[in-house]
Design a protein around this motif. Structure first.
Motif, PDB file in Angstrom:
ATOM      1  N   ALA A 336       0.739  -1.073   0.029  1.00 21.00           N
ATOM      2  CA  ALA A 336       0.136  -0.033  -0.082  1.00 21.00           C
ATOM      3  C   ALA A 336       0.668   1.213  -0.077  1.00 21.00           C
ATOM      4  CB  ALA A 336      -1.008  -0.220   1.153  1.00 21.00           C
ATOM      5  N   ALA A 337       1.740   1.204   0.524  1.00 24.68           N
ATOM      6  CA  ALA A 337       2.862   2.380   0.986  1.00 24.68           C
ATOM      7  C   ALA A 337       3.455   2.718  -0.449  1.00 24.68           C
ATOM      8  CB  ALA A 337       3.777   2.307   2.025  1.00 24.68           C
ATOM      9  N   ARG A 338       3.893   1.387  -1.095  1.00 25.20           N
ATOM     10  CA  ARG A 338       4.598   1.506  -2.388  1.00 25.20           C
ATOM     11  C   ARG A 338       3.669   2.198  -3.488  1.00 25.20           C
ATOM     12  NH1 ARG A 338       9.187  -1.200  -3.492  1.00 25.20           N
ATOM     13  NH2 ARG A 338       8.269  -2.102  -5.454  1.00 25.20           N
ATOM     14  N   GLU A 339       2.340   1.670  -3.296  1.00 24.62           N
ATOM     15  CA  GLU A 339       1.256   2.093  -4.383  1.00 24.62           C
ATOM     16  C   GLU A 339       1.127   3.688  -4.267  1.00 24.62           C
ATOM     17  OE1 GLU A 339      -1.449   2.345  -7.491  1.00 24.62           O
ATOM     18  OE2 GLU A 339       0.346   0.910  -6.985  1.00 24.62           O
ATOM     19  N   ALA A 340       0.872   4.021  -2.981  1.00 24.63           N
ATOM     20  CA  ALA A 340       0.708   5.628  -2.538  1.00 24.63           C
ATOM     21  C   ALA A 340       1.923   6.296  -3.105  1.00 24.63           C
ATOM     22  CB  ALA A 340       0.490   5.676  -1.126  1.00 24.63           C
ATOM     23  N   ASN A 341       3.013   5.854  -2.881  1.00 27.45           N
ATOM     24  CA  ASN A 341       4.596   6.631  -3.311  1.00 27.45           C
ATOM     25  C   ASN A 341       4.489   6.545  -4.780  1.00 27.45           C
ATOM     26  OD1 ASN A 341       7.012   8.013  -2.593  1.00 27.45           O
ATOM     27  ND2 ASN A 341       7.746   6.300  -4.014  1.00 27.45           N
ATOM     28  N   ARG A 342       3.917   5.543  -5.567  1.00 27.44           N
ATOM     29  CA  ARG A 342       3.976   5.349  -7.064  1.00 27.44           C
ATOM     30  C   ARG A 342       3.161   6.685  -7.443  1.00 27.44           C
ATOM     31  NH1 ARG A 342       1.255   4.181 -11.156  1.00 27.44           N
ATOM     32  NH2 ARG A 342      -0.736   3.459  -9.863  1.00 27.44           N
ATOM     33  N   LYS A 343       1.893   6.485  -6.814  1.00 25.95           N
ATOM     34  CA  LYS A 343       0.700   7.590  -7.584  1.00 25.95           C
ATOM     35  C   LYS A 343       1.372   8.982  -7.065  1.00 25.95           C
ATOM     36  CE  LYS A 343      -3.401   4.918  -6.789  1.00 25.95           C
ATOM     37  NZ  LYS A 343      -4.634   4.593  -5.975  1.00 25.95           N
ATOM     38  N   ALA A 344       1.816   9.302  -5.857  1.00 26.62           N
ATOM     39  CA  ALA A 344       2.426  10.600  -5.791  1.00 26.62           C
ATOM     40  C   ALA A 344       3.610  11.005  -6.412  1.00 26.62           C
ATOM     41  CB  ALA A 344       3.202  10.583  -4.145  1.00 26.62           C
ATOM     42  N   VAL A 345       4.446   9.957  -6.971  1.00 28.81           N
ATOM     43  CA  VAL A 345       5.552  10.356  -7.837  1.00 28.81           C
ATOM     44  C   VAL A 345       4.780  10.591  -9.367  1.00 28.81           C
ATOM     45  CG1 VAL A 345       7.388   9.406  -9.424  1.00 28.81           C
ATOM     46  CG2 VAL A 345       7.251   8.923  -6.897  1.00 28.81           C
ATOM     47  N   VAL A 346       3.804   9.848  -9.624  1.00 33.29           N
ATOM     48  CA  VAL A 346       3.185  10.284 -11.060  1.00 33.29           C
ATOM     49  C   VAL A 346       2.555  11.663 -11.006  1.00 33.29           C
ATOM     50  CG1 VAL A 346       1.351   9.643 -12.462  1.00 33.29           C
ATOM     51  CG2 VAL A 346       2.908   7.877 -11.620  1.00 33.29           C
ATOM     52  N   ALA A 347       1.731  11.922  -9.733  1.00 29.05           N
ATOM     53  CA  ALA A 347       1.174  13.143  -9.954  1.00 29.05           C
ATOM     54  C   ALA A 347       2.234  14.392  -9.699  1.00 29.05           C
ATOM     55  CB  ALA A 347       0.274  13.274  -8.562  1.00 29.05           C
ATOM     56  N   TYR A 348       3.273  14.092  -9.093  1.00 35.54           N
ATOM     57  CA  TYR A 348       4.156  15.201  -8.950  1.00 35.54           C
ATOM     58  C   TYR A 348       4.776  15.272 -10.149  1.00 35.54           C
ATOM     59  CZ  TYR A 348       8.408  17.634  -7.348  1.00 35.54           C
ATOM     60  OH  TYR A 348       9.351  18.705  -7.243  1.00 35.54           O
ATOM     61  N   GLY A 349       5.207  14.311 -11.180  1.00 35.21           N
ATOM     62  CA  GLY A 349       5.696  14.353 -12.413  1.00 35.21           C
ATOM     63  C   GLY A 349       4.722  15.212 -13.260  1.00 35.21           C
ATOM     64  N   ALA A 350       3.411  14.876 -13.105  1.00 36.01           N
ATOM     65  CA  ALA A 350       2.332  15.650 -14.054  1.00 36.01           C
ATOM     66  C   ALA A 350       2.517  16.974 -13.747  1.00 36.01           C
ATOM     67  CB  ALA A 350       0.847  14.964 -13.956  1.00 36.01           C
ATOM     68  N   GLU A 351       2.453  17.367 -12.372  1.00 42.33           N
ATOM     69  CA  GLU A 351       2.628  18.674 -12.071  1.00 42.33           C
ATOM     70  C   GLU A 351       3.987  19.473 -12.691  1.00 42.33           C
ATOM     71  OE1 GLU A 351      -0.086  18.845  -7.815  1.00 42.33           O
ATOM     72  OE2 GLU A 351       2.108  19.177  -7.987  1.00 42.33           O
ATOM     73  N   GLN A 352       4.867  18.806 -12.591  1.00 40.78           N
ATOM     74  CA  GLN A 352       6.077  19.479 -13.026  1.00 40.78           C
ATOM     75  C   GLN A 352       5.873  19.811 -14.616  1.00 40.78           C
ATOM     76  OE1 GLN A 352       7.431  20.606 -10.008  1.00 40.78           O
ATOM     77  NE2 GLN A 352       9.008  20.549 -11.123  1.00 40.78           N
ATOM     78  N   LYS A 353       5.424  18.926 -15.157  1.00 42.13           N
ATOM     79  CA  LYS A 353       5.422  18.816 -16.555  1.00 42.13           C
ATOM     80  C   LYS A 353       4.495  20.179 -16.982  1.00 42.13           C
ATOM     81  CE  LYS A 353       4.070  16.564 -20.880  1.00 42.13           C
ATOM     82  NZ  LYS A 353       3.614  15.335 -21.547  1.00 42.13           N
ATOM     83  N   ALA A 354       3.436  20.294 -16.228  1.00 42.64           N
ATOM     84  CA  ALA A 354       2.348  21.407 -16.535  1.00 42.64           C
ATOM     85  C   ALA A 354       3.159  22.641 -16.108  1.00 42.64           C
ATOM     86  CB  ALA A 354       1.178  21.183 -15.687  1.00 42.64           C
ATOM     87  N   LEU A 355       4.038  22.776 -15.038  1.00 40.54           N
ATOM     88  CA  LEU A 355       4.456  23.867 -14.639  1.00 40.54           C
ATOM     89  C   LEU A 355       5.486  24.513 -15.669  1.00 40.54           C
ATOM     90  CD1 LEU A 355       5.137  23.255 -10.748  1.00 40.54           C
ATOM     91  CD2 LEU A 355       3.365  24.799 -11.769  1.00 40.54           C
ATOM     92  N   ARG A 356       5.867  23.660 -16.497  1.00 39.99           N
ATOM     93  CA  ARG A 356       6.967  24.511 -17.559  1.00 39.99           C
ATOM     94  C   ARG A 356       6.342  25.433 -18.377  1.00 39.99           C
ATOM     95  NH1 ARG A 356       8.233  18.209 -19.649  1.00 39.99           N
ATOM     96  NH2 ARG A 356       9.126  17.614 -17.740  1.00 39.99           N
TER      97      ARG A 356
END
Length: 819
Positions: A336-356
């Motif tokens: 569960a912790a690994r899945e939560a971290n995976r989702k957080a990484v994906v969301a963070y990456g998407a935000e970073q892409k949009a912030l460009r």
């Protein structure tokens, strides 16, 4: 950036209120007394991606984030705030907006000319209005609007709930010229800051009666005169929508609509990534996120920041092992912790892409952060302690802490009444002096704060016959003790002679033993006295705290004022020696300005003792050593100051400054008790009410220091009911001389002479040491990279009609703009 330290009602109420500093605020010249030329300085340029209008596409909507829905659209009411200022700037006439140098400049959209046409016997200003200028209902802007606004703001009719009347109360009459487009204003008393009046200018339909002024303009403006007009206010959605005005006679607004949308500072990174806002103030953390997004680009490399970026190989292996291990319960938790971290990484990456898609526009905000020292009561009621605090500060280090990491000029501010680059700016901090530990310690010693002071028995502070009786008993006891002591010494001397004959000890040996015994007895007595003092001390402080109260001008039974406070209030404690204080201020003034009155205070006034530059009377305890161990004390109490700071997520920078200040004060023996309070109550419940010793908050810049600075630095006066009228002087520190200089400057029509008086006032504000300017606040604004003519405006007011996207695709759908 967050505007938590900005007192609500920014510019209008500095001309209204203060700028509460949070990380930024949201809102901070005795060396400036000389008559030499103004200090050459340049304002930090604005950063708005300027573009010619023919390069800006027509159409589309821009969403601009604000901290909260405006509680009123009437900029002259007490609860007007920064959102009010932004919105009314696009809807209503501003006759003299500030330019990029912080100087008022005639606005040709509304005025053909405005100037003083008579000075004697009375000042007369003639306004000639733009002949095309009309309200949104088609009526021309004219003399009736000026008359109605003057009557509403003159202060003669208490039915109008106004935050300020400065300038309007000096007007004797307003007359129509050859037609309604000529307005002739006659002043009963000269007014140097006449350009500050009638901005914003409201239509007579709003200012003509108390009902429409007090209530009608709070949520609606049916008649406007700007490039935009008000379409609607939606409190549920948290939006105020403006649309292009068909009646606007100037250059047509490029945007179809401009939406001011409420977005909390903590949600702004997500709002940018989602594309729900295009322009927003941000803090340093969000600015760093955008900088990292632009750096990372689209290379496809794994992110070295964000969720999981600090996960070591060993920790990753352990997580994998737990997730695939035989212990089902542990495996389930790990998965569960690994899945939560995976989702957080994906969301963070998407935000970073949009912030460009965003750029960070940087400048210095037209506001400064100050350290406020509450001089109403306690240790800071003594000007020597306030000056010691000021002399302990390394203001250069504090400026660099905030501004240097952002790539902005990191120079301490030298004036309370002008910012660098503004006309009249001159560094007046020499009136107080630079950072100097030895002189700070000498000032504290002069004020009676010593290393052993915390162990001293406090003086009796009880009033009346009981105190007198105790004093008499104490004196009688001391006299008896003195007589007994003399007798005992004589007996001891006789006994010592006899003993010496018996034992053969020398007189020196006997004296050494005697001294050792006396030191032990003194130490035991001090410890007993300290314990007793601690038991007796606490109740006095809590009682004083309970008695705290304050009447704030303009907050009685008016919109947004909150509950009324108790009339009880501490009145400013008089100086222990008012004459000595005046001499000290004059001495400092003369030393740096050549002021003839101050220069008469010569070296003969200096007393021996203390470090150079800090004059202490004969008998004053020597300054503490350079390395102070523990806080100083006096009368059994340690020198500890209450330092109040905001606790919100946008206030990290401000708290960092507070921590550094606390460390600087600790070096000279001043302790601090830092209290972090919610941002929403920081100003109202602590700064305005006086519930602090030290605090950080900001003031906005002004082109009219003689008008706008006076209520901030005016000497508080006791009212007939015992309350203290502080206006906007939340440090409660002021002098009659400072007030006189403001009064002279505001009535001086010679602009150069008025500025010289302001420099003298600033110098004396420095010397009083109630407010210590630290630095001009950083201004960080995230803006869609395709937008032009918007961003970090610095001093200048926005030209809303020029804001827009620089290509047709960008002016299209939100989906297009996110590509």
């Amino acid at each position: 950036m967050s505007h938590v330290g900005v007192p609500r009602g920014t510019v209008r109420k500095r001309r209204s209120l203060a700028l509460l500093t949070a990380g930024v605020l949201t809102i901070p010249a005795l060396a400036g007394c000389s008559s030499d030329s103004e200090e050459t300085s340049r304002a930090v340029p604005q950063d708005i991606a300027p573009a010619a209008r023919d390069r800006v596409a027509d159409g589309s909507t821009v969403n601009w984030a604000v901290d909260a829905m405006p509680t009123t659209l009437n900029a002259f009411q007490a609860d007007a705030d920064s959102a009010t200022t932004k919105i009314t700037g696009a809807l209503l006439p501003t006759l003299f907006p500030m330019d990029a140098a912080g100087h008022p400049k005639l606005n040709p959209d509304y005025l053909e000319s405005a100037k003083i046409i008579e000075r004697e016997p009375k000042q007369v200003v003639l306004y000639k209005l733009n002949q095309q200028a009309v309200w949104s209902d088609g009526r021309e802007i004219g003399a009736p609007d000026f008359v109605a606004q003057w009557r509403a703001l003159s202060g003669k009719d208490s039915a109008f709930w106004t935050a300020r009347n400065a300038g309007y109360e000096r007007i004797e009459k307003i007359e129509r010229g050859s037609d309604d487009l000529q307005v002739r204003v006659t002043f009963a008393k000269p007014y140097a800051d006449w350009r500050s009046l009638f901005s914003p200018l409201y239509p007579k339909e709003i200012t003509g009666s108390p009902d429409t002024f007090n209530d009608g303009a709070r949520t609606a403006l049916k008649n406007t005169a700007g490039p935009f007009q008000l379409k609607g206010v939606d409190k549920a959605k948290g939006t105020v929508t403006l649309v292009r005005s068909p009646r606007w006679w100037g250059e047509k607004a490029k945007l179809d609509s401009l939406v001011f949308r409420v977005v909390a500072p903590k949600d702004r990174t997500k709002a940018l990534a989602d594309g729900t806002v295009h322009v927003t103030d941000i803090d340093a953390a969000t600015a760093n996120r955008i900088a990292l997004a632009l750096r990372d680009g689209s290379g496809g490399q794994p992110l070295t920041h964000g969720p999981g970026a600090d996960l070591t190989p060993a920790a990753a292996l352990r997580s994998w092992a737990l997730a695939h291990g035989s212990d089902e319960k542990q495996a389930e938790i790990a998965q569960a912790a690994r899945e939560a971290n995976r989702k957080a990484v994906v969301a963070y990456g998407a935000e970073q892409k949009a912030l460009r898609g965003y750029a960070v526009r940087k400048s210095l905000e037209p506001a400064y952060t100050q350290l406020a020292l509450n001089g109403e009561s306690g240790p800071l009621a003594d000007d020597r302690v306030r000056r010691a605090v000021a002399r302990a500060l390394d203001r250069q280090e504090l400026a660099e802490t905030v501004l240097k990491p952002l790539g902005l000029p990191a120079k301490p501010l030298g004036s309370h009444l002008a910012l660098a680059g503004q006309p009249g700016y001159k560094d007046g901090s020499g009136a107080l002096g630079d950072q100097n530990t030895k002189e700070a310690q000498a000032l504290l010693a002069d004020a009676g704060w010593t290393q052993g002071g915390a162990a001293e028995k406090p003086k009796d502070t009880k009033a009346g016959s009981e105190a007198e009786k105790k004093d008499a008993e104490k004196k009688e006891g001391e006299e008896k003790a003195g007589t007994t002591e003399k007798a005992e010494k004589a007996d001891k001397a006789d006994k010592a002679d006899a003993d010496e004959k018996k034992t053969g000890k020398t007189e020196a040996e006997e004296e050494a033993e005697k001294k050792k015994a006396e030191e032990k007895a003194d130490k035991d007595a001090d410890e007993d006295a300290e314990k007793a003092d601690r038991a007796a001390a606490g109740s006095d402080e809590s009682a004083a705290s309970r008695a705290e109260g304050l009447y704030i001008v303009g907050q009685d039974d008016k919109p947004g004022a909150g509950p009324a406070r108790s009339a009880a209030s501490h009145v400013l404690a008089p100086s222990r020696d008012a004459a000595a204080q005046s001499i000290a201020l004059l001495r400092q003034a003369g030393a740096v300005s050549g002021d003839s009155a101050a220069a008469k205070v010569t070296a003969q006034d200096k007393q021996p003792g203390g470090a150079a530059g800090a004059y202490a009377p004969v008998g004053t305890a020597a300054p503490a050593p350079a390395s102070v161990k523990g806080p100083l004390g006096k009368d059994g109490k340690t020198l500890t100051l209450r330092f109040v700071l905001p606790s919100g997520p946008g206030s990290q920078s401000l708290r960092g400054v507070g921590d550094r200040i606390a460390a600087m004060l600790e070096k000279i023996g001043i302790g601090t008790e830092i209290t972090k309070v919610p941002d929403e109550s920081y100003f109202k419940d602590h700064i305005a009410s006086g519930d602090y010793d030290l605090a950080l908050y900001s003031w906005p810049a002004t082109a009219y220091p003689a008008t706008d600075g006076r209520p901030i630095y005016a000497k508080p006066e006791p009212a007939t009911d015992g309350s203290l009228l502080v206006e906007q002087n939340y440090t409660r520190v002021g002098t009659d001389h400072i007030d006189q200089l403001f009064d002279q400057a505001v009535a001086e029509l010679d602009e150069k002479a008025s500025r010289e008086l302001m420099k003298q006032a600033d110098a004396r504000i420095w010397a009083a040491a109630g407010s210590i300017p630290l630095f001009q606040r950083p201004q960080l604004v995230a803006v869609d990279k395709k937008l032009s003519n918007v961003g970090a405006f610095g001093f200048a007011a926005p030209r809303y009609q020029d804001i827009g996207f620089t290509d047709r695709q960008a002016a299209g759908s939100p989906a297009d703009r996110k590509k």
